[in-house]
Write a protein that holds these residues in place. Structure first.
Motif, short mmCIF file in Angstrom:
data_model
loop_
_atom_site.label_atom_id
_atom_site.label_comp_id
_atom_site.label_asym_id
_atom_site.label_seq_id
_atom_site.Cartn_x
_atom_site.Cartn_y
_atom_site.Cartn_z
N HIS A 170 0.88 -1.17 0.00
CA HIS A 170 0.00 0.00 0.00
C HIS A 170 0.91 1.21 0.00
O HIS A 170 2.00 1.17 0.59
N ILE A 171 0.49 2.29 -0.66
CA ILE A 171 1.34 3.48 -0.73
C ILE A 171 1.56 4.07 0.65
O ILE A 171 2.67 4.43 1.03
N LEU A 172 0.49 4.17 1.41
CA LEU A 172 0.56 4.85 2.70
C LEU A 172 0.80 3.89 3.85
O LEU A 172 1.49 4.22 4.82
N HIS A 175 0.09 14.18 -11.83
CA HIS A 175 -0.46 15.08 -10.80
C HIS A 175 -0.57 14.38 -9.44
O HIS A 175 -0.84 15.02 -8.42
N CYS A 176 -0.40 13.09 -9.43
CA CYS A 176 -0.66 12.29 -8.22
C CYS A 176 0.19 12.75 -7.05
O CYS A 176 1.40 12.94 -7.17
N ILE A 177 -0.44 12.92 -5.88
CA ILE A 177 0.30 13.31 -4.67
C ILE A 177 0.44 12.11 -3.72
O ILE A 177 0.77 12.29 -2.56
N ARG A 178 0.20 10.91 -4.22
CA ARG A 178 0.43 9.66 -3.47
C ARG A 178 -0.33 9.63 -2.15
O ARG A 178 0.25 9.25 -1.12
N CYS A 179 -1.58 10.04 -2.19
CA CYS A 179 -2.35 10.05 -0.94
C CYS A 179 -2.92 8.67 -0.62
O CYS A 179 -3.25 8.38 0.51
N SER A 180 -3.13 7.85 -1.64
CA SER A 180 -3.65 6.49 -1.56
C SER A 180 -5.16 6.40 -1.40
O SER A 180 -5.70 5.32 -1.18
N ALA A 181 -5.86 7.53 -1.51
CA ALA A 181 -7.34 7.48 -1.40
C ALA A 181 -7.93 6.56 -2.46
O ALA A 181 -8.92 5.85 -2.20
N CYS A 182 -7.34 6.52 -3.64
CA CYS A 182 -7.91 5.69 -4.70
C CYS A 182 -7.76 4.20 -4.39
O CYS A 182 -8.60 3.39 -4.79
N LEU A 183 -6.71 3.84 -3.67
CA LEU A 183 -6.54 2.44 -3.29
C LEU A 183 -7.65 2.02 -2.33
O LEU A 183 -8.23 0.94 -2.46
N PRO A 223 -5.36 1.62 -8.19
CA PRO A 223 -5.75 2.28 -9.44
C PRO A 223 -4.66 3.18 -10.02
O PRO A 223 -4.36 3.12 -11.21
N ILE A 224 -4.02 3.98 -9.15
CA ILE A 224 -2.99 4.88 -9.72
C ILE A 224 -1.77 4.07 -10.14
O ILE A 224 -1.09 4.43 -11.11
N GLY A 225 -1.51 2.95 -9.46
CA GLY A 225 -0.39 2.10 -9.87
C GLY A 225 -0.66 1.48 -11.23
O GLY A 225 0.26 1.33 -12.05
N ALA A 272 -12.71 9.89 -5.49
CA ALA A 272 -11.94 10.07 -4.25
C ALA A 272 -10.69 10.91 -4.46
O ALA A 272 -10.16 11.47 -3.50
N CYS A 273 -10.20 11.00 -5.67
CA CYS A 273 -8.89 11.62 -5.90
C CYS A 273 -8.92 13.11 -5.58
O CYS A 273 -9.70 13.86 -6.15
N PRO A 274 -8.02 13.56 -4.68
CA PRO A 274 -8.04 14.98 -4.29
C PRO A 274 -7.57 15.93 -5.38
O PRO A 274 -7.79 17.13 -5.27
N VAL A 275 -6.90 15.39 -6.42
CA VAL A 275 -6.49 16.28 -7.52
C VAL A 275 -7.23 15.92 -8.81
O VAL A 275 -6.79 16.26 -9.91
N LYS A 276 -8.34 15.21 -8.66
CA LYS A 276 -9.27 14.94 -9.75
C LYS A 276 -8.63 14.25 -10.96
O LYS A 276 -8.90 14.60 -12.11
N ILE A 277 -7.74 13.29 -10.70
CA ILE A 277 -7.18 12.53 -11.82
C ILE A 277 -8.25 11.57 -12.32
O ILE A 277 -8.79 10.78 -11.53
N ASP A 278 -8.55 11.64 -13.59
CA ASP A 278 -9.60 10.79 -14.17
C ASP A 278 -8.97 9.42 -14.49
O ASP A 278 -8.68 9.10 -15.64
N ILE A 279 -8.78 8.63 -13.44
CA ILE A 279 -8.08 7.35 -13.59
C ILE A 279 -8.80 6.41 -14.57
O ILE A 279 -8.15 5.79 -15.41
N PRO A 280 -10.15 6.28 -14.50
CA PRO A 280 -10.79 5.36 -15.47
C PRO A 280 -10.48 5.73 -16.92
O PRO A 280 -10.19 4.85 -17.74
S1 SF4 Z 1 -6.27 9.39 -5.10
FE1 SF4 Z 1 -5.29 10.63 -6.70
S2 SF4 Z 1 -3.60 11.67 -5.69
FE2 SF4 Z 1 -4.25 10.02 -4.32
S3 SF4 Z 1 -2.89 8.27 -4.84
FE3 SF4 Z 1 -4.75 8.04 -6.06
S4 SF4 Z 1 -4.30 9.12 -7.99
FE4 SF4 Z 1 -2.75 9.77 -6.51
#
Ligand code: SF4
Length: 489
Positions: A167-169, A327-335, A356-358, A387-395
């Protein structure tokens, strides 16, 4: 926009990709799904973090505006990355630091190894840092006879367990307390044999174990969450205080930072200091936020080196549809919200960036061919985007990478899916072919009982492993229409 080239860096460099020896996602995921203890550990941990995050995010009436601001700052920074990186280098240098540029993992590891060797040290204390995992720094240092000691509690558990973060965090999210106690008893040597699995006892054992390392360390190694171009200030956020020890006690500090972490100004940092703690640990503010600017005589490390790492980032930047992954700040909310991650855990992704971001970052940094199955490791439900705090459109990024994979695959032997689609396209191109196909398909009725087919022959057998197939209708729609309404043939 073409990829910027920093100080002679070639574009599209390659570093450590898919973890060596790691199985492809479908194989590793199937194995993980069979581990009920892992699923219990993950389910409990992610549910707790999700609930904490939802509560603190719900307190902010302007959360959506903050997300939009974070997204806009990142987009602006990426569009002018060359300018901000040069400004950062100028400011760090002016304040007594030394900046190094590394085009890939090999170069970054060589720079750090040489820097540690120059101090005469054979040991370094480390702040939790994913980017050093990305380049395999600990292994490179070990090969040079230098021991890198992880000091974050979860990273320590992973290191002592000869394991990999999942896990990132929360790198040891796949471990429960009893497993951690067993690792400490087996690996620490100096631990109380009566150690219990209470969180307080485990934490105290780790503190005692690490204290000697902190006090004797000559070299500290860190990553960076942010760097502020206007003043050359580096920032590390953590929640245990171990990071602050690593950043202040050793005489030499070496920071390895991905080039995408730079921010233009302090005002920008203010936005991320609201977004990051709420999204990652579900806290209103971060417990330990360390910032330093160059070197201060008589206070803290007297030598500071900043290694700016590309390792595929400029290649990702050159992809207009994919660059927002940076843009990812590695918060791990998406996981924590991902139904796939929650069931299979981080190891199944075979990369230091799980979830997802991985599934986006790993193929973008090291090539889709190296991580061919990762863009498909998603149900595209969209929870990560929400969930992404910087609105990365992962899908959308995942779909983009799937398309790139298909394009890169063109010219090789066609997959069963491609053959099926080509056959379907040929059949559907003419009504007469479709009618003939439907007549042939009616033979499937011979395999049915009570209107259901319970077992199809190969190559369709996989379909009926976990479900029935309906028996083909006795009459097609066209036949029914002709019989009743005299419709078109
Ligand atoms: S939620 Fe967004 S900022 Fe956080 S780890 Fe996932 S992609 Fe990166």
């Amino acid at each position: 926009m073409s990829a910027p080239v920093y100080l002679g860096m070639p574009t599209a460099p390659r570093g450590v990709g898919h973890l060596r020896g790691a199985d492809p996602f479908p194989v590793a995921a199937r194995r993980a799904l069979g581990d009920s203890q892992l699923r219990r550990n993950l389910g409990r941990a992610t549910a707790t973090i999700r609930a904490k995050r939802a509560a603190v995010v719900g307190e902010l009436p302007d959360w959506e505006e903050l997300r939009a601001a974070g997204s806009a700052i990142k987009a602006h920074t990426m569009a002018h990355l060359d300018r901000y990186l040069e400004q950062l280098e100028e400011q760090v240098t002016a304040r007594g630091g030394v900046v190094h540029w590394a085009r890939d993992a090999v170069e970054a590891n060589r720079i750090v190894t040489d820097l540690v060797r120059a101090t005469g040290a054979t040991e370094a204390v480390k702040v939790k840092s994913i980017v050093t995992d990305e380049i395999g720094l600990n292994e490179a240092l070990a090969a040079a006879g230098i021991r890198a000691r992880e000091t974050d509690l979860a990273e320590l558990i992973v290191q002592l367990g000869h394991d990999r973060p999942s896990h990132i965090l929360v790198p040891a999210i796949h471990r429960n307390r009893a497993e951690i106690r067993d690792i400490f008893l087996r690996e620490m040597g100096d631990v109380d044999p009566g150690l219990t699995d209470s969180p307080a006892a485990l934490t105290e054992a780790a503190r005692l174990h690490l204290r000697r390392a902190f006090l004797s360390a000559k070299v500290g190694i860190s990553g960076a969450n942010f760097a502020i171009a206007e003043t050359g200030t580096l920032c590390v956020v953590e929640s245990e205080g171990n990071g602050r020890m690593c950043l202040t006690l050793p005489d030499t500090l070496i920071t390895v930072m991905g080039i995408e972490k730079v921010l233009p100004s302090w005002a920008d940092l203010g936005v991320f200091m609201q977004l990051l703690p709420r999204s990652s640990t579900g806290e209103r503010m971060n417990p330990y936020t360390s910032m330093w600017t160059g070197v201060t005589p008589g206070d803290g490390p007297q030598r500071f080196h900043l290694v700016l790492l590309d390792n595929g980032r400029t290649a990702a930047l050159a992809d207009p549809a994919g660059r927002s992954a940076l843009h990812c700040i590695r918060c791990s909310a998406c996981l924590n919200v991902c139904p796939v991650y929650e069931r299979v855990g981080g190891h199944a992704y075979g990369s230091v960036y799980p979830g997802p971001i991985g599934a986006v970052l790993s193929p973008m940094l090291t090539g889709v061919a190296d991580n061919a199955s990762l863009p498909y490791a998603s149900s595209l439900c969209g929870a990560c985007y929400e969930a992404c705090p910087v609105k990365i459109d992962i899908p959308s990024l995942l779909v983009h990478l799937r398309a790139r994979h298909v394009e890169e695959d063109a010219g090789r032997l066609p997959s069963p899916e491609a053959v099926t689609m080509a056959a379907a396209s040929w059949v559907l191109a003419k009504p007469s072919r479709l009618a003939a196909g439907q007549r042939a398909g009616r033979l499937g009725r011979l395999l049915s009982r009570d209107g259901r087919i319970r077992r199809l022959p190969p190559p369709l057998a996989g379909w009926t492993v976990a479900r029935d197939a309906p028996a083909p209708a006795a009459q097609t729609f066209r036949e029914w229409w002709r019989a009743r309404e005299g419709g078109p043939r």
